[in-house]
Design a protein around this motif. Structure first.
Motif, PDB file in Angstrom:
ATOM      1  N   GLY A  51     -58.416 -60.139  11.003  1.00  0.00           N
ATOM      2  CA  GLY A  51     -59.316 -59.048  11.370  1.00  0.00           C
ATOM      3  C   GLY A  51     -58.599 -57.715  11.338  1.00  0.00           C
ATOM      4  N   ALA A  52     -59.136 -56.789  12.130  1.00  0.00           N
ATOM      5  CA  ALA A  52     -58.543 -55.469  12.289  1.00  0.00           C
ATOM      6  C   ALA A  52     -58.185 -54.842  10.950  1.00  0.00           C
ATOM      7  CB  ALA A  52     -57.368 -55.510  13.252  1.00  0.00           C
ATOM      8  N   ILE A  53     -56.879 -54.749  10.654  1.00  0.00           N
ATOM      9  CA  ILE A  53     -56.450 -53.970   9.494  1.00  0.00           C
ATOM     10  C   ILE A  53     -56.952 -54.554   8.177  1.00  0.00           C
ATOM     11  CG2 ILE A  53     -54.211 -55.085   9.056  1.00  0.00           C
ATOM     12  CD1 ILE A  53     -53.067 -52.176   8.771  1.00  0.00           C
ATOM     13  N   ALA A  54     -57.225 -55.865   8.157  1.00  0.00           N
ATOM     14  CA  ALA A  54     -57.732 -56.483   6.929  1.00  0.00           C
ATOM     15  C   ALA A  54     -59.038 -55.825   6.500  1.00  0.00           C
ATOM     16  CB  ALA A  54     -57.932 -57.980   7.136  1.00  0.00           C
ATOM     17  N   PHE A  55     -59.824 -55.371   7.486  1.00  0.00           N
ATOM     18  CA  PHE A  55     -61.086 -54.703   7.172  1.00  0.00           C
ATOM     19  C   PHE A  55     -60.862 -53.253   6.749  1.00  0.00           C
ATOM     20  CE2 PHE A  55     -62.332 -57.993  10.266  1.00  0.00           C
ATOM     21  CZ  PHE A  55     -63.284 -58.660   9.518  1.00  0.00           C
ATOM     22  N   GLY A  56     -59.760 -52.691   7.194  1.00  0.00           N
ATOM     23  CA  GLY A  56     -59.549 -51.262   6.982  1.00  0.00           C
ATOM     24  C   GLY A  56     -58.788 -50.934   5.711  1.00  0.00           C
ATOM     25  N   THR A  57     -58.221 -51.941   5.044  1.00  0.00           N
ATOM     26  CA  THR A  57     -57.423 -51.667   3.849  1.00  0.00           C
ATOM     27  C   THR A  57     -58.143 -52.058   2.562  1.00  0.00           C
ATOM     28  OG1 THR A  57     -56.315 -53.782   4.300  1.00  0.00           O
ATOM     29  CG2 THR A  57     -55.148 -51.779   4.933  1.00  0.00           C
ATOM     30  N   ASP A  58     -59.269 -52.751   2.693  1.00  0.00           N
ATOM     31  CA  ASP A  58     -60.027 -53.197   1.518  1.00  0.00           C
ATOM     32  C   ASP A  58     -61.368 -52.458   1.511  1.00  0.00           C
ATOM     33  OD1 ASP A  58     -61.545 -54.459  -0.350  1.00  0.00           O
ATOM     34  OD2 ASP A  58     -61.452 -56.451   0.559  1.00  0.00           O
ATOM     35  N   PRO A  59     -61.607 -51.627   0.514  1.00  0.00           N
ATOM     36  CA  PRO A  59     -62.826 -50.805   0.525  1.00  0.00           C
ATOM     37  C   PRO A  59     -64.115 -51.613   0.690  1.00  0.00           C
ATOM     38  CG  PRO A  59     -61.356 -50.083  -1.231  1.00  0.00           C
ATOM     39  CD  PRO A  59     -60.750 -51.328  -0.653  1.00  0.00           C
ATOM     40  N   SER A  60     -64.212 -52.761   0.018  1.00  0.00           N
ATOM     41  CA  SER A  60     -65.475 -53.501   0.127  1.00  0.00           C
ATOM     42  C   SER A  60     -65.611 -54.134   1.508  1.00  0.00           C
ATOM     43  CB  SER A  60     -65.606 -54.537  -0.995  1.00  0.00           C
ATOM     44  OG  SER A  60     -64.641 -55.541  -0.832  1.00  0.00           O
ATOM     45  N   ALA A  61     -64.503 -54.591   2.094  1.00  0.00           N
ATOM     46  CA  ALA A  61     -64.561 -55.146   3.455  1.00  0.00           C
ATOM     47  C   ALA A  61     -64.916 -54.051   4.464  1.00  0.00           C
ATOM     48  CB  ALA A  61     -63.224 -55.790   3.821  1.00  0.00           C
ATOM     49  N   LEU A  62     -64.359 -52.862   4.263  1.00  0.00           N
ATOM     50  CA  LEU A  62     -64.661 -51.738   5.163  1.00  0.00           C
ATOM     51  C   LEU A  62     -66.143 -51.364   5.063  1.00  0.00           C
ATOM     52  CD1 LEU A  62     -63.789 -49.465   7.102  1.00  0.00           C
ATOM     53  CD2 LEU A  62     -63.219 -48.087   5.095  1.00  0.00           C
ATOM     54  N   SER A  63     -66.633 -51.327   3.866  1.00  0.00           N
ATOM     55  CA  SER A  63     -68.042 -51.001   3.652  1.00  0.00           C
ATOM     56  C   SER A  63     -68.937 -52.037   4.329  1.00  0.00           C
ATOM     57  CB  SER A  63     -68.328 -50.949   2.148  1.00  0.00           C
ATOM     58  OG  SER A  63     -69.701 -50.726   1.935  1.00  0.00           O
ATOM     59  N   ASN A  64     -68.591 -53.297   4.114  1.00  0.00           N
ATOM     60  CA  ASN A  64     -69.400 -54.386   4.660  1.00  0.00           C
ATOM     61  C   ASN A  64     -69.436 -54.362   6.185  1.00  0.00           C
ATOM     62  OD1 ASN A  64     -70.871 -56.915   4.592  1.00  0.00           O
ATOM     63  ND2 ASN A  64     -68.960 -57.831   5.312  1.00  0.00           N
ATOM     64  N   ILE A  65     -68.280 -54.238   6.816  1.00  0.00           N
ATOM     65  CA  ILE A  65     -68.260 -54.296   8.291  1.00  0.00           C
ATOM     66  C   ILE A  65     -68.941 -53.059   8.877  1.00  0.00           C
ATOM     67  CG2 ILE A  65     -65.945 -53.281   8.620  1.00  0.00           C
ATOM     68  CD1 ILE A  65     -65.588 -55.347  10.900  1.00  0.00           C
ATOM     69  N   THR A  66     -68.799 -51.928   8.226  1.00  0.00           N
ATOM     70  CA  THR A  66     -69.463 -50.716   8.717  1.00  0.00           C
ATOM     71  C   THR A  66     -70.986 -50.906   8.690  1.00  0.00           C
ATOM     72  OG1 THR A  66     -67.630 -49.415   7.827  1.00  0.00           O
ATOM     73  CG2 THR A  66     -69.624 -48.212   8.431  1.00  0.00           C
ATOM     74  N   LYS A  67     -71.475 -51.423   7.579  1.00  0.00           N
ATOM     75  CA  LYS A  67     -72.928 -51.660   7.461  1.00  0.00           C
ATOM     76  C   LYS A  67     -73.408 -52.673   8.498  1.00  0.00           C
ATOM     77  CE  LYS A  67     -73.276 -50.693   2.509  1.00  0.00           C
ATOM     78  NZ  LYS A  67     -73.052 -51.306   1.188  1.00  0.00           N
TER      79      LYS A  67
END
Lengths: 264, 302
Positions: free
Chosen positions: B136-152
């Motif tokens: 979790g955590a940084i794994a979501f913040g370093t991958d653009p598609s993961a960041l987009s997905n979790i934000t949505k």
């Protein structure tokens, strides 16, 4: 009430190679007691965090504290050059300290409680203030202090408040070995233990204490010193009301813990 | 009368000074030193759906001009947080930003939904940038598609304004800021700590049990100012800037780079009065320069 405040160096002595003794005039002395510590700031902007140093003494007029510490890095190295009259910035008073009232209840009611104080190396200084406070509270104090060699800093001062024994690793004074070797060699009997020193010594004391209560003072790398950062935790036997994950904060829930309550 | 209020996603803060999540608990410890009523907001330590034990010790060490930490997001879980920490903060006239962490998208959503009915939580800050936990955590913040997905996903599960807290451990901070904005984030905050390492050469050991830790403190400030500048120029949503802020001058520097609000982080450990000193110092600066509205300085350096 904790605060960050300026103190003034009243005196500075070298007690043994690398061991220094500072008397500091500070308003923090008013609330300070044995087992507590202060954060001491360097004047070096590259070394920002306050250095946790245990309180070795509180003056009778409650206007100054005494810090006896070992030079262990660039912060303590800087402090070793402080001179009389210098300003020194402190954060304090930190930590819980020893619970004298509880210690007074740990014997049988006919005779004074016998508290065995064990200090090892740079764990010796906080035991001196504790011996003073406990003897003033009517507790019978037996001090056993352990050193590397014949540099037995502070040892003579314990004699004022306690029956005093000594151990040295090289056998140059007292019992050759550690503080527990000295306790066994001298057949010392006691009701409870108060200890400060390196972790292997504290682990051995926890086991040695058995059914008797042992209070041990722990050390860990600290950042804030006030319980916010969760840097200096110790595993505990029971869930505590703060962390809920059996991780007590050494800086605020400690540094003094009942040995049975911590997993070291 | 000088106006120091700033507004982020419809929430108005009495001043732009907050503190960085994880450096201030929920304010209890530092309420002995500073009046929490003086702060724009209290940003709480990251909270997960269940209690997290965090990492082994040593968890912290000092480095030149700062420190490394690998606390590992130790927290008592959302239930204790709602029963203990939020009621404590109800005693103060300041905004509350709750930092949320998780190992999976579902973990985050559970916390976010639990907070939906808590009026004391004014905003949510989503930690997708902690370098010290394995999942979790940084794994979501370093991958653009993961960041987009979790934000949505988070935006779909809460009505509260959402701040995505970004990591500096990426190649292109402007891209990550834009990804968060496009996915619906109401604001972004940066920077979280920079991954670092220290070796104790006497003992031939890592200084931290976790080997790596997040670096914070004044030594990282120029990196943070640069990233706040780049991120704020890439997006229209507000930016909360942080990274080594010690003084009001530092705070103003971040605001001129483009931050709408600022957080004091590691320097709370060094100077427990740092937050309120920043508030007072900013007021002095505005007065000295004849600035009547603090919003005038936000992003003023082009």
């Amino acid at each position: 009430m904790k605060k960050k405040t300026e103190g003034r160096v009243l005196s500075r002595k070298c007690l043994a190679p690398g061991i220094f003794d500072l008397e500091i005039e500070t308003c923090l002395a008013a609330d300070a007691k044995a087992g507590q510590f202060v954060g001491v700031y360097t004047k070096d902007a590259s070394a920002l965090l306050p250095r946790p140093i245990s309180i070795c003494g509180v003056s009778d007029d409650k206007k100054s504290i005494r810090l006896v510490y070992r030079v262990a890095g660039k912060g303590t190295e800087e402090f070793s050059h402080l001179k009389e009259g210098d300003d020194v910035t402190l954060l304090g008073v930190l930590g819980n300290g020893y619970d004298t009232e509880k210690i007074k209840t740990l014997g049988n009611s006919d005779t004074p409680v016998r508290a065995l104080l064990l200090g090892g190396g740079i764990g010796v200084p906080p035991m001196l203030e504790l011996s003073k406070e406990l003897s003033a509270a009517g507790v019978k104090v037996i001090s056993v202090m352990g050193y590397r060699n014949s540099d037995t800093f502070l040892l003579d001062e314990f004699k004022k408040y306690s029956d005093t024994y000594v151990a040295s690793e090289d056998g140059s004074v007292g019992t050759k070995g550690n503080v527990l070797d000295a306790v066994r060699e001298n057949g010392i009997d006691f009701d409870c233990i108060c200890a400060c020193g390196p972790m292997p010594m504290l682990r051995a004391i926890k086991e040695f204490a058995g059914e008797k209560t042992a209070f041990i003072s722990l050390e860990e790398r600290m950042a804030c010193g006030v319980g916010a950062c969760l840097g200096c935790v110790v595993k505990t036997a029971h869930e505590d009301p703060h962390s809920h994950v059996k991780n007590a904060r050494i800086c605020t829930d400690g540094p003094v813990f009942e040995a049975s309550e911590v997993e070291i | 009368m000088i106006k120091t209020e700033v507004t982020i996603a419809g929430v108005t803060f009495k001043n732009p000074v907050m503190e960085g999540s994880g450096t201030f608990g929920s304010g209890m410890e530092y309420s002995e030193f500073v009046d929490l009523n003086r702060l724009g907001a209290v940003v709480t330590k990251g909270v997960a759906n269940v209690p997290w034990p965090g990492n082994p010790t040593p968890r912290v060490c000092e480095v030149y001009g700062g420190m490394l930490n690998a606390i590992g997001l130790q927290n008592p879980g959302i239930e204790v947080f709602c029963e203990r920490d939020l009621p404590f903060l109800s005693n103060y006239d300041t905004k509350v930003i709750v930092n949320v962490c998780g190992r999976s998208v579902e973990d985050y959503i559970e916390v976010v939904e639990r907070l939906s009915d808590e009026p004391r939580a004014d905003m949510l800050e989503i930690n997708v940038s902690c370098p010290n936990v394995k999942e979790g955590a940084i794994a979501f913040g370093t991958d653009p598609s993961a960041l987009s997905n979790i934000t949505k996903e988070i935006k779909a599960h809460t009505k509260k304004p959402v701040i995505m807290k970004l990591t500096p451990n990426v190649t292109n901070i402007a891209e990550m800021a834009k990804v968060a904005e496009d996915a619906g984030a109401d604001a972004i905050s940066l920077i979280n700590t920079i991954t670092g390492m220290k070796i104790d050469i006497e003992r031939r050991k890592f200084a931290l049990a976790n080997k790596t830790g997040g670096m914070s403190g004044p030594a990282i400030k120029p990196i943070a100012v640069r990233m706040v500048y780049q991120a704020s120029h890439a997006v229209k949503i507000p930016v909360i800037g942080m990274g080594g802020i010690a003084t009001a001058e530092d705070a103003i520097e971040f605001m001129m780079a483009g931050a709408t609000a600022v957080s004091v982080g590691m320097m709370n450990f060094v100077n427990p009065y740092a937050t309120v000193e920043c508030v007072e110092g900013i007021e002095d600066y505005l007065e000295r320069h004849g600035i009547t509205n603090i919003n005038e300085i936000i992003g003023c350096v082009e």
